[in-house]
Design a protein around this motif. Structure first.
Motif, short mmCIF file in Angstrom:
data_model
loop_
_atom_site.label_atom_id
_atom_site.label_comp_id
_atom_site.label_asym_id
_atom_site.label_seq_id
_atom_site.Cartn_x
_atom_site.Cartn_y
_atom_site.Cartn_z
N PRO A 55 0.83 -1.22 0.00
CA PRO A 55 0.00 0.00 0.00
C PRO A 55 0.86 1.26 0.00
O PRO A 55 1.98 1.26 0.52
CB PRO A 55 -0.79 -0.12 1.31
CG PRO A 55 0.06 -0.97 2.19
CD PRO A 55 0.78 -1.93 1.27
N ASP A 56 0.32 2.31 -0.60
CA ASP A 56 0.96 3.62 -0.49
C ASP A 56 0.72 4.19 0.91
O ASP A 56 1.58 4.89 1.45
CB ASP A 56 0.40 4.58 -1.54
CG ASP A 56 0.78 4.13 -2.95
OD1 ASP A 56 1.98 3.96 -3.21
OD2 ASP A 56 -0.13 3.92 -3.77
N ILE A 57 -0.44 3.88 1.47
CA ILE A 57 -0.76 4.25 2.86
C ILE A 57 -1.48 3.08 3.50
O ILE A 57 -2.45 2.56 2.95
CB ILE A 57 -1.68 5.49 2.96
CG1 ILE A 57 -1.12 6.67 2.17
CG2 ILE A 57 -1.88 5.89 4.43
CD1 ILE A 57 -2.05 7.87 2.13
N LEU A 58 -1.01 2.70 4.68
CA LEU A 58 -1.67 1.69 5.50
C LEU A 58 -2.34 2.39 6.66
O LEU A 58 -1.66 3.06 7.45
CB LEU A 58 -0.65 0.66 6.01
CG LEU A 58 -1.12 -0.28 7.12
CD1 LEU A 58 -2.30 -1.14 6.67
CD2 LEU A 58 0.03 -1.13 7.62
N PHE A 59 -3.66 2.29 6.76
CA PHE A 59 -4.39 2.80 7.90
C PHE A 59 -4.52 1.64 8.87
O PHE A 59 -5.09 0.60 8.53
CB PHE A 59 -5.77 3.32 7.48
CG PHE A 59 -5.70 4.62 6.72
CD1 PHE A 59 -5.90 5.83 7.37
CD2 PHE A 59 -5.44 4.64 5.36
CE1 PHE A 59 -5.83 7.03 6.67
CE2 PHE A 59 -5.37 5.83 4.65
CZ PHE A 59 -5.56 7.03 5.31
N LEU A 60 -3.98 1.80 10.08
CA LEU A 60 -3.81 0.69 11.01
C LEU A 60 -4.52 0.96 12.33
O LEU A 60 -4.15 1.88 13.06
CB LEU A 60 -2.31 0.48 11.23
CG LEU A 60 -1.86 -0.61 12.18
CD1 LEU A 60 -2.33 -1.99 11.71
CD2 LEU A 60 -0.33 -0.59 12.32
N ASP A 61 -5.53 0.15 12.62
CA ASP A 61 -6.21 0.22 13.92
C ASP A 61 -5.30 -0.40 14.97
O ASP A 61 -4.62 -1.39 14.71
CB ASP A 61 -7.54 -0.55 13.84
CG ASP A 61 -8.38 -0.43 15.09
OD1 ASP A 61 -8.15 0.48 15.91
OD2 ASP A 61 -9.29 -1.26 15.27
N LEU A 62 -5.28 0.16 16.18
CA LEU A 62 -4.42 -0.38 17.23
C LEU A 62 -5.03 -1.60 17.90
O LEU A 62 -4.33 -2.53 18.28
CB LEU A 62 -4.13 0.69 18.29
CG LEU A 62 -3.27 1.86 17.85
CD1 LEU A 62 -3.08 2.84 19.01
CD2 LEU A 62 -1.93 1.38 17.32
N ASN A 63 -6.34 -1.59 18.09
CA ASN A 63 -7.02 -2.65 18.85
C ASN A 63 -7.66 -3.66 17.91
O ASN A 63 -8.81 -3.52 17.54
CB ASN A 63 -8.07 -2.04 19.77
CG ASN A 63 -7.46 -1.05 20.74
OD1 ASN A 63 -6.47 -1.36 21.38
ND2 ASN A 63 -8.02 0.14 20.82
N MET A 64 -6.87 -4.67 17.54
CA MET A 64 -7.37 -5.73 16.66
C MET A 64 -7.09 -7.07 17.31
O MET A 64 -6.14 -7.21 18.08
CB MET A 64 -6.68 -5.68 15.29
CG MET A 64 -7.01 -4.48 14.46
SD MET A 64 -6.31 -4.60 12.80
CE MET A 64 -4.55 -4.56 13.14
N PRO A 65 -7.90 -8.07 16.96
CA PRO A 65 -7.65 -9.42 17.49
C PRO A 65 -6.48 -10.11 16.79
O PRO A 65 -6.04 -9.66 15.74
CB PRO A 65 -8.96 -10.15 17.20
CG PRO A 65 -9.55 -9.44 16.02
CD PRO A 65 -9.11 -8.01 16.16
N LYS A 66 -5.99 -11.15 17.41
CA LYS A 66 -4.92 -12.02 16.91
C LYS A 66 -3.55 -11.37 16.96
O LYS A 66 -2.59 -11.98 17.39
CB LYS A 66 -5.21 -12.57 15.51
CG LYS A 66 -6.49 -13.38 15.45
CD LYS A 66 -6.70 -13.95 14.08
CE LYS A 66 -8.03 -14.70 14.05
NZ LYS A 66 -8.33 -15.22 12.73
N LYS A 67 -3.44 -10.14 16.51
CA LYS A 67 -2.19 -9.37 16.59
C LYS A 67 -2.59 -7.90 16.62
O LYS A 67 -3.33 -7.45 15.75
CB LYS A 67 -1.30 -9.69 15.38
CG LYS A 67 0.08 -9.07 15.46
CD LYS A 67 0.92 -9.45 14.26
CE LYS A 67 1.73 -10.67 14.64
NZ LYS A 67 2.87 -10.88 13.73
N THR A 68 -2.12 -7.16 17.61
CA THR A 68 -2.52 -5.76 17.74
C THR A 68 -1.85 -4.90 16.68
O THR A 68 -0.85 -5.30 16.06
CB THR A 68 -2.13 -5.19 19.12
OG1 THR A 68 -0.70 -5.09 19.20
CG2 THR A 68 -2.68 -6.04 20.26
#
Length: 149
Positions: A55-68
């Motif tokens: 991706p040119d930009i990755l929007f990343l949530d902090l609170n996710m299951p399996k791996k934060t």
């Protein structure tokens, strides 16, 4: 896939947030291709698969299951192939500790998830516009830091 479109990837486990995000991208003027992953493991599998365009930009949530999101951020920045991906933390957290930690770990942008659509659209437009200038002009993205609320 449009040739000059920005490739956007959102890693977020909340379906409503993904739909909200998708709708906002459909209304901005810059050409984008938006894809989604639902958790940290799926994100890392996607990024490590060399058949997938980074991706040119990755929007990343902090609170996710399996791996934060923080665990993903650390892994991304330690991986040669991935370390230059622009990462926008996209989280409900407005904790100064989270903000500082993610910048120290290499995030470029921190966005507190807005509660209304127009604010989301405005924020996404700002992030994508700034990145588009870097994308099309070859500017140095190492100093691309931004915090939006």
């Amino acid at each position: 896939m449009q040739k000059n479109a920005l490739h956007i990837l959102l890693a977020d486990d909340d379906e409503d947030d993904r739909l909200f995000f998708k709708d906002a991208f459909e209304e901005i003027k810059i050409q984008t291709n938006v894809n989604f992953v639902h958790d940290g493991m799926q994100l890392m599998d996607h990024l490590h698969n060399e058949d997938n365009k980074l991706p040119d930009i990755l929007f990343l949530d902090l609170n996710m299951p399996k791996k934060t999101g923080k665990e993903c951020l650390i892994e991304i920045k330690k991986t040669d192939r991935l370390k230059d991906v622009i990462i926008a933390i996209y989280s409900t957290s407005s904790s100064e500790e989270d903000i500082e930690d993610t910048f120290i770990q290499g995030a470029n942008i921190y966005i507190k998830k807005p509660s209304d659509f127009n604010t989301l659209k405005k924020i996404i437009n700002e992030v994508v516009t700034v990145n588009w200038h870097y994308h099309t002009s070859g500017l140095n993205r190492d100093n691309f830091l931004l915090r939006l609320k």
